[in-house]
Design a protein around this motif. Sequence first.
Motif, PDB file in Angstrom:
ATOM      1  N   UNK A 352      28.714  34.698  -3.909  1.00 48.33           N
ATOM      2  CA  UNK A 352      29.272  33.934  -2.786  1.00 48.33           C
ATOM      3  C   UNK A 352      30.093  34.786  -1.840  1.00 48.33           C
ATOM      4  N   UNK A 353      30.692  35.866  -2.333  1.00 50.06           N
ATOM      5  CA  UNK A 353      31.480  36.735  -1.459  1.00 50.06           C
ATOM      6  C   UNK A 353      30.597  37.324  -0.365  1.00 50.06           C
ATOM      7  N   UNK A 354      29.377  37.711  -0.739  1.00 45.89           N
ATOM      8  CA  UNK A 354      28.469  38.327   0.222  1.00 45.89           C
ATOM      9  C   UNK A 354      27.814  37.273   1.102  1.00 45.89           C
ATOM     10  N   UNK A 355      27.247  36.230   0.470  1.00 45.43           N
ATOM     11  CA  UNK A 355      26.516  35.238   1.258  1.00 45.43           C
ATOM     12  C   UNK A 355      27.434  34.498   2.223  1.00 45.43           C
ATOM     13  N   UNK A 356      28.612  34.113   1.760  1.00 42.00           N
ATOM     14  CA  UNK A 356      29.539  33.386   2.630  1.00 42.00           C
ATOM     15  C   UNK A 356      30.043  34.267   3.769  1.00 42.00           C
ATOM     16  N   UNK A 357      30.057  35.591   3.529  1.00 39.46           N
ATOM     17  CA  UNK A 357      30.523  36.494   4.574  1.00 39.46           C
ATOM     18  C   UNK A 357      29.610  36.479   5.790  1.00 39.46           C
ATOM     19  N   UNK A 358      28.325  36.174   5.584  1.00 37.03           N
ATOM     20  CA  UNK A 358      27.378  36.136   6.692  1.00 37.03           C
ATOM     21  C   UNK A 358      26.998  34.707   7.083  1.00 37.03           C
ATOM     22  N   UNK A 359      26.845  33.822   6.094  1.00 32.35           N
ATOM     23  CA  UNK A 359      26.399  32.460   6.366  1.00 32.35           C
ATOM     24  C   UNK A 359      27.343  31.463   5.691  1.00 32.35           C
ATOM     25  N   UNK A 471      47.425  38.869   4.680  1.00 30.97           N
ATOM     26  CA  UNK A 471      46.993  38.382   3.371  1.00 30.97           C
ATOM     27  C   UNK A 471      45.753  37.507   3.515  1.00 30.97           C
ATOM     28  N   UNK A 472      45.017  37.282   2.423  1.00 32.27           N
ATOM     29  CA  UNK A 472      43.838  36.408   2.497  1.00 32.27           C
ATOM     30  C   UNK A 472      44.193  35.034   3.040  1.00 32.27           C
ATOM     31  N   UNK A 473      43.398  34.549   3.980  1.00 32.67           N
ATOM     32  CA  UNK A 473      43.668  33.269   4.637  1.00 32.67           C
ATOM     33  C   UNK A 473      42.430  32.827   5.397  1.00 32.67           C
ATOM     34  N   UNK A 508      41.185  43.323  -3.778  1.00 29.63           N
ATOM     35  CA  UNK A 508      40.553  44.263  -4.709  1.00 29.63           C
ATOM     36  C   UNK A 508      39.238  43.736  -5.270  1.00 29.63           C
ATOM     37  N   UNK A 509      39.180  42.447  -5.603  1.00 25.40           N
ATOM     38  CA  UNK A 509      37.951  41.888  -6.169  1.00 25.40           C
ATOM     39  C   UNK A 509      36.824  41.887  -5.143  1.00 25.40           C
ATOM     40  N   UNK A 510      37.154  41.493  -3.910  1.00 22.32           N
ATOM     41  CA  UNK A 510      36.166  41.501  -2.837  1.00 22.32           C
ATOM     42  C   UNK A 510      35.732  42.933  -2.546  1.00 22.32           C
ATOM     43  N   UNK A 516      33.776  48.503  -0.926  1.00 20.58           N
ATOM     44  CA  UNK A 516      34.893  49.126  -0.210  1.00 20.58           C
ATOM     45  C   UNK A 516      35.581  50.138  -1.119  1.00 20.58           C
ATOM     46  N   UNK A 517      35.938  51.282  -0.552  1.00 22.37           N
ATOM     47  CA  UNK A 517      36.609  52.337  -1.310  1.00 22.37           C
ATOM     48  C   UNK A 517      38.016  52.534  -0.754  1.00 22.37           C
TER      49      UNK A 517
END
Length: 656
Positions: A352-359, A471-473, A508-510, A516-517
């Motif tokens: 979901x992190x990847x798919x939601x990032x685009x769609x 922060x995440x929001x 960090x999880x995302x 990401x490095x």
Amino acid sequence: MWQRMSDLTARQASRAFVGRTGELATLRGMLSPGGPHVIHVHGIAGIGKTALMDMFAMEAREKGAIIIRLDCGTVEPTESGFVQALESATGGLAPGPDSLMDRLARLGDAVVLALDGYDGFRLLDTWLRQTFVPMLPDNVRMLIFSRQRPIGAWTTAPGWGRLVRCLALKSLSQLEARAFLVLHDIAEEEAVSLARATHGHPLALKLAAAASRENQTRSWPQETVLQQAVDELSRMFLADVDDPVSRRVLEGAVVMRRVTVSLLKALFPEFAPQDAYDRLCQLPFVDCVRDGLVIHDAVRDPLARSLHASDPCRYLDYRRSAWRQLIAEAESAASDDLWRYTADMLYLIENPVVREAFFPTGAARHTVEPAQPGDSEALTGIVRAHDGVQAGELLLQWWRRLPQAFSIVRGQEGRVEGLYCKLRADQIEPAWLLGDPVTAQWCDHLKKNPMRQGEIALFCRRWLSFQEGDSPSEIQAAVWLDLKRSYMELRPALRRVYLTACDLAAYSQVAQRLGLEILAGREVELDGVTYPSAVLDFGPNSVDGWLADLAAAELGVKRPPGILDMESRELMLAEGPVALTPLEFGVMRRLVERQGRIVSRTELLRDVWGTSYQGGSNVVDAVMRTLRRKLGPESIRIETVTGVGYRLRASGVAGG
């Protein structure tokens, strides 16, 4: 007078159209003087948006209107991708928005541009609303079909109130639902119970009618919520499909965004692929689109979930087979078609992190748009609220120098609730980048870890929410979604994205899932606060290759080795690696990057030998001869295009 088959099928469909009198009246109003210029039609999956569009299009054409329909799922969600698709649909020859507007103005007195499946166009929504629609000539109206209600800015922006309408589609009434079923050959007495079981939902009605014709002794679901009814009706319909080939093919097809003959061949080598494709076409919830078949997601999703739960191994095998075929086809895809393969790859990724990032699937609550001079006070206030004197002044200095690098995030009521700043490293004055300690660290990293010529680095200098800072929001999520638009626009040249945030640990999880490095040792301290940095390196194949690798990691498969190893600068042949000279490597790398497309001698001289080279193009031919000798049997993949240059064919495709 003869009639086209499309006219006959449209009329046949219109005979089965029931209800929607009020909705049709609203759509007809856009063709009248003083009517709305934009209508958003929204409703849940299977509610009948496409059927309504078909009916309105038939009526409008009979009155002389020109209807231009675009399936957003087949269009790259970038400005250039949209303009190119519309140019193709209108028959325009000269490229560019201005010539497109001239073409639309000349098409006729009434032109309706219909965008179906608009949910996948969230990346482009702000540009369409702020730039494209205001450019449209007065003879053009726009229809938008989506599941989600449009963001408030479509109706609340000054001057838009009278020009934009929102039309929510609901289920058919019980009376209309019964009439629909009777038109689909269901007896009146049975139609009563079916209408009640389906809640008047058009797709559920269609499924129920098909299932009833197969098995007239059924008992129907009672008093269930709508999606449960659709799920159960889907299972009922499939249970009555006697053809084992159709059942098996549908089972595998539900893992894919679109179904093609080649994908069916990869998933089911034991079946004749064209026959399998034709069988799917006959199902009541499968639509034929320009680039394949689409299974209605109200049916596809529950069937996929059921397969995943009942046979996870087979479910994974189907997805792996689809991935391998998509990778093979994408290697030789034309640039215009590459987005379709990218979208197909994204669909295979269930993370979901990847798919939601685009769609994103949720309703849009915020809009991201270019910052304007009038936003300066709000923007400055957000910066001052979260950053100290040093950090704030550095960011505001970018605002004074490059206001076009800033975007603001508005809430549903139109207030500025956040901001972000992004910079293209290759388009910024180097002294400005070196004068900012954060971007100076990124430049130093680029210097010590150079990219290839022509590759682009994007600097996401800062994002801030008025409430949550970095922060995440929801503000951060809106910013990251907008960044994906830049990813799409800059591919295939985009190689890296650099970013910073005080609260980088919260991601960090995302970061781990996306690749990401964290750049250790490159922290910057401002006002006593530490600003760490991170980089996302997409790799030599840019965003498309990155997404393919994410899918591969999730599916537990490895990408097939390419013919060229970029790190070792060697040919990877069946008999083993073969070393290359710098010039041979440069030529081969350029051919690999442009696989399937012609690379001219002029391009090779410029990119491999350098723009200062004054010799003749025979040096290219000389290097090509030695390269072909080293390639051995694989040399047939390099095709000579007489008088132009060379082209690298995909594996297994001979050149000349």
